[in-house]
Scaffold this motif. Structure first.
Motif, PDB file in Angstrom:
ATOM      1  N   ASP A  84      19.627  11.833  -4.439  1.00 14.62           N
ATOM      2  CA  ASP A  84      20.847  11.577  -3.682  1.00 14.62           C
ATOM      3  C   ASP A  84      20.741  10.416  -2.699  1.00 14.62           C
ATOM      4  O   ASP A  84      21.659   9.615  -2.587  1.00 14.62           O
ATOM      5  CB  ASP A  84      21.247  12.841  -2.904  1.00 14.62           C
ATOM      6  CG  ASP A  84      21.538  14.011  -3.823  1.00 14.62           C
ATOM      7  OD1 ASP A  84      21.830  13.751  -5.005  1.00 14.62           O
ATOM      8  OD2 ASP A  84      21.460  15.160  -3.364  1.00 14.62           O
ATOM      9  N   ASP A  85      19.645  10.339  -1.968  1.00 17.59           N
ATOM     10  CA  ASP A  85      19.556   9.341  -0.899  1.00 17.59           C
ATOM     11  C   ASP A  85      18.143   8.787  -0.811  1.00 17.59           C
ATOM     12  O   ASP A  85      17.444   8.956   0.189  1.00 17.59           O
ATOM     13  CB  ASP A  85      19.951   9.991   0.437  1.00 17.59           C
ATOM     14  CG  ASP A  85      20.308   8.954   1.498  1.00 17.59           C
ATOM     15  OD1 ASP A  85      20.291   7.755   1.174  1.00 17.59           O
ATOM     16  OD2 ASP A  85      20.594   9.356   2.629  1.00 17.59           O
ATOM     17  N   PRO A  86      17.689   8.084  -1.863  1.00 20.19           N
ATOM     18  CA  PRO A  86      16.286   7.655  -1.896  1.00 20.19           C
ATOM     19  C   PRO A  86      15.931   6.662  -0.810  1.00 20.19           C
ATOM     20  O   PRO A  86      14.832   6.687  -0.266  1.00 20.19           O
ATOM     21  CB  PRO A  86      16.155   7.018  -3.286  1.00 20.19           C
ATOM     22  CG  PRO A  86      17.551   6.636  -3.672  1.00 20.19           C
ATOM     23  CD  PRO A  86      18.429   7.679  -3.072  1.00 20.19           C
ATOM     24  N   TRP A  87      16.858   5.770  -0.467  1.00 16.96           N
ATOM     25  CA  TRP A  87      16.533   4.756   0.535  1.00 16.96           C
ATOM     26  C   TRP A  87      16.317   5.378   1.907  1.00 16.96           C
ATOM     27  O   TRP A  87      15.412   4.986   2.647  1.00 16.96           O
ATOM     28  CB  TRP A  87      17.642   3.704   0.600  1.00 16.96           C
ATOM     29  CG  TRP A  87      17.721   2.914  -0.670  1.00 16.96           C
ATOM     30  CD1 TRP A  87      18.666   3.017  -1.641  1.00 16.96           C
ATOM     31  CD2 TRP A  87      16.777   1.940  -1.142  1.00 16.96           C
ATOM     32  NE1 TRP A  87      18.392   2.160  -2.677  1.00 16.96           N
ATOM     33  CE2 TRP A  87      17.235   1.485  -2.388  1.00 16.96           C
ATOM     34  CE3 TRP A  87      15.603   1.414  -0.614  1.00 16.96           C
ATOM     35  CZ2 TRP A  87      16.554   0.514  -3.127  1.00 16.96           C
ATOM     36  CZ3 TRP A  87      14.924   0.447  -1.352  1.00 16.96           C
ATOM     37  CH2 TRP A  87      15.398   0.018  -2.585  1.00 16.96           C
ATOM     38  N   ALA A  88      17.143   6.372   2.225  1.00 15.85           N
ATOM     39  CA  ALA A  88      16.965   7.046   3.510  1.00 15.85           C
ATOM     40  C   ALA A  88      15.620   7.759   3.551  1.00 15.85           C
ATOM     41  O   ALA A  88      14.933   7.758   4.574  1.00 15.85           O
ATOM     42  CB  ALA A  88      18.096   8.046   3.745  1.00 15.85           C
ATOM     43  N   ARG A  89      15.207   8.362   2.425  1.00 18.45           N
ATOM     44  CA  ARG A  89      13.918   9.062   2.378  1.00 18.45           C
ATOM     45  C   ARG A  89      12.764   8.089   2.588  1.00 18.45           C
ATOM     46  O   ARG A  89      11.835   8.354   3.362  1.00 18.45           O
ATOM     47  CB  ARG A  89      13.772   9.809   1.054  1.00 18.45           C
ATOM     48  CG  ARG A  89      12.376  10.402   0.803  1.00 18.45           C
ATOM     49  CD  ARG A  89      11.950  11.355   1.904  1.00 18.45           C
ATOM     50  NE  ARG A  89      10.569  11.776   1.728  1.00 18.45           N
ATOM     51  CZ  ARG A  89      10.202  12.934   1.197  1.00 18.45           C
ATOM     52  NH1 ARG A  89      11.123  13.795   0.791  1.00 18.45           N
ATOM     53  NH2 ARG A  89       8.935  13.237   1.071  1.00 18.45           N
ATOM     54  N   LEU A  90      12.818   6.949   1.911  1.00 15.95           N
ATOM     55  CA  LEU A  90      11.758   5.960   2.067  1.00 15.95           C
ATOM     56  C   LEU A  90      11.687   5.457   3.507  1.00 15.95           C
ATOM     57  O   LEU A  90      10.605   5.266   4.071  1.00 15.95           O
ATOM     58  CB  LEU A  90      11.981   4.786   1.111  1.00 15.95           C
ATOM     59  CG  LEU A  90      11.695   5.059  -0.362  1.00 15.95           C
ATOM     60  CD1 LEU A  90      12.028   3.833  -1.193  1.00 15.95           C
ATOM     61  CD2 LEU A  90      10.238   5.456  -0.573  1.00 15.95           C
ATOM     62  N   GLY A 110       0.810  -1.213   0.000  1.00 15.85           N
ATOM     63  CA  GLY A 110       0.000   0.000   0.000  1.00 15.85           C
ATOM     64  C   GLY A 110       0.840   1.257   0.000  1.00 15.85           C
ATOM     65  O   GLY A 110       0.494   2.250  -0.644  1.00 15.85           O
ATOM     66  N   GLY A 111       1.977   1.236   0.698  1.00 11.78           N
ATOM     67  CA  GLY A 111       2.856   2.394   0.726  1.00 11.78           C
ATOM     68  C   GLY A 111       3.441   2.716  -0.637  1.00 11.78           C
ATOM     69  O   GLY A 111       3.531   3.889  -1.030  1.00 11.78           O
ATOM     70  N   CYS A 158      -4.163  10.017  -0.842  1.00 10.75           N
ATOM     71  CA  CYS A 158      -3.518   8.929  -1.583  1.00 10.75           C
ATOM     72  C   CYS A 158      -3.047   7.834  -0.632  1.00 10.75           C
ATOM     73  O   CYS A 158      -3.184   6.636  -0.926  1.00 10.75           O
ATOM     74  CB  CYS A 158      -2.333   9.453  -2.378  1.00 10.75           C
ATOM     75  SG  CYS A 158      -2.780  10.465  -3.795  1.00 10.75           S
ATOM     76  N   GLU A 159      -2.493   8.251   0.485  1.00 11.72           N
ATOM     77  CA  GLU A 159      -2.004   7.281   1.460  1.00 11.72           C
ATOM     78  C   GLU A 159      -3.148   6.464   2.054  1.00 11.72           C
ATOM     79  O   GLU A 159      -3.089   5.232   2.105  1.00 11.72           O
ATOM     80  CB  GLU A 159      -1.244   7.994   2.576  1.00 11.72           C
ATOM     81  CG  GLU A 159      -0.695   7.080   3.650  1.00 11.72           C
ATOM     82  CD  GLU A 159      -0.010   7.863   4.746  1.00 11.72           C
ATOM     83  OE1 GLU A 159      -0.477   7.805   5.897  1.00 11.72           O
ATOM     84  OE2 GLU A 159       0.982   8.553   4.429  1.00 11.72           O
ATOM     85  N   ALA A 197       0.804   4.179  -2.810  1.00  6.20           N
ATOM     86  CA  ALA A 197       0.586   5.578  -2.450  1.00  6.20           C
ATOM     87  C   ALA A 197       1.610   6.487  -3.109  1.00  6.20           C
ATOM     88  O   ALA A 197       1.265   7.570  -3.610  1.00  6.20           O
ATOM     89  CB  ALA A 197       0.629   5.744  -0.936  1.00  6.20           C
ATOM     90  N   LEU A 198       2.879   6.091  -3.131  1.00  5.22           N
ATOM     91  CA  LEU A 198       3.908   6.912  -3.764  1.00  5.22           C
ATOM     92  C   LEU A 198       3.611   7.136  -5.242  1.00  5.22           C
ATOM     93  O   LEU A 198       3.759   8.245  -5.760  1.00  5.22           O
ATOM     94  CB  LEU A 198       5.273   6.245  -3.608  1.00  5.22           C
ATOM     95  CG  LEU A 198       5.895   6.236  -2.213  1.00  5.22           C
ATOM     96  CD1 LEU A 198       7.204   5.450  -2.233  1.00  5.22           C
ATOM     97  CD2 LEU A 198       6.140   7.646  -1.709  1.00  5.22           C
ATOM     98  N   LEU A 199       3.209   6.067  -5.932  1.00  3.95           N
ATOM     99  CA  LEU A 199       2.904   6.180  -7.360  1.00  3.95           C
ATOM    100  C   LEU A 199       1.675   7.055  -7.590  1.00  3.95           C
ATOM    101  O   LEU A 199       1.634   7.834  -8.558  1.00  3.95           O
ATOM    102  CB  LEU A 199       2.685   4.794  -7.954  1.00  3.95           C
ATOM    103  CG  LEU A 199       3.935   3.909  -8.045  1.00  3.95           C
ATOM    104  CD1 LEU A 199       3.557   2.462  -8.346  1.00  3.95           C
ATOM    105  CD2 LEU A 199       4.896   4.444  -9.117  1.00  3.95           C
TER     106      LEU A 199
END
Length: 290
Positions: free
Chosen positions: A65-71, A38-39, A128-129, A42-44
């Motif tokens: 730059d740091d997508p994994w940290a943002r997720l 679901g997460g 969306c979420e 929601a992003l899409l």
């Protein structure tokens, strides 16, 4: 923007239970394995709003730059909002509000001048979420009656107001949420920023050793494919994915299979530390509050 409550506005017991509590539908949905799919959905879906997506692309390193940290930060924020104490929630909300403050720009495709914390943009992200988490949970087999689905949407009004939405604007039932999404559809489209975001979600960059020595790539690919396949048909069409390879029926079957497999993993392994901490905190306090 509305005023955040103070720690003086609630009792010690309310602080302990958080803004939702173990009897809420929010706890049930947000602790379920289907939450991860679901997460991503929601992003899409969020990326289809040109102005909201411009704010992410312009002021965030989410997809650069740091997508994994943002997720990770996003997932931790939602988990804290759901399972944290009220003090922890307010601390997290203040941090996010501070990040949004005084950031403004003009979105080129619409010509709109906006601030990142405009109430309608915050509302889009929220809806969306909620729609994604609820839709995927129900398709995955989380036992929810129609009344409980409405209760979940109503509970989440609290989350929307905390981040800065106007209370009267936030959908409080499934019907109101569906109506909001239908009204907003004419504003949506796939901008270059949205296309970049979708590419990241579906095929994120990974270090070579991670791809070769861990199952991260196929595992993520499965989650991302399910997230995209569970989008509404109109959203898939905007992305050019009408024939994604999974019909709605097949996507539902796949999500159910994923959830069944995930539920065989012990809860202490599959649940996040924030969820486990909340369960332990509430359990330890039950004799005192009974």
């Amino acid at each position: 923007m509305n005023r955040l409550p103070s720690v003086d506005d609630f009792t010690a017991e309310e602080d302990l239970l958080g803004f939702f509590g173990p009897d809420s539908i929010s706890w049930r949905i947000h602790a379920d394995p289907a939450f991860s799919i679901g997460g991503l959905r929601a992003l899409l879906l969020q990326a289809l709003h040109p102005v909201a997506m411009d704010g992410v692309a312009r002021f965030s390193t989410a997809f650069t730059d740091d997508p994994w940290a943002r997720l990770t930060r996003t997932a931790e924020y939602v988990a804290t909002l759901t399972f944290g104490t009220r003090r922890e929630v307010l601390r997290s909300v203040r941090r996010v509000r501070g990040m949004h403050r005084r950031k403004s720009a003009v979105e080129q495709t619409t010509g709109r001048s906006y601030a990142v914390d405009d109430a309608d943009l915050l509302l889009w992200v929220h809806c969306c979420e909620v729609d994604s988490l609820l839709s995927v949970a129900r398709r995955a087999g989380v036992p929810l009656t129609d009344a409980e689905a409405d209760r979940y949407v109503a509970e989440q009004v609290t989350a929307a107001v905390l981040i800065g939405c106007e209370p009267d604007d936030v959908p409080a039932s499934v019907a109101e949420l569906d109506d909001y999404l239908q009204r907003t559809r004419p504003q949506l489209g796939v901008t270059p920023a949205a296309r970049n975001a979708s590419r990241f979600v579906l095929l994120p960059p990974m270090p070579g050793w991670v791809q070769l020595l861990t199952p991260a790539r196929p595992a993520w690919g499965t989650l991302a494919a399910l997230g995209a396949a569970t989008l509404p048909r109109w959203a898939r069409r905007l992305y050019g994915l009408p024939g994604y390879g999974l019909t709605d029926t097949a996507a539902t079957a796949a999500v159910r299979a994923f959830r069944r497999a995930a539920l065989t993993v012990p809860a202490q392994v599959r649940e996040s530390p924030i969820v486990r901490s909340a369960r332990e905190r509430v359990a330890s306090a039950e004799p005192l509050t009974a």
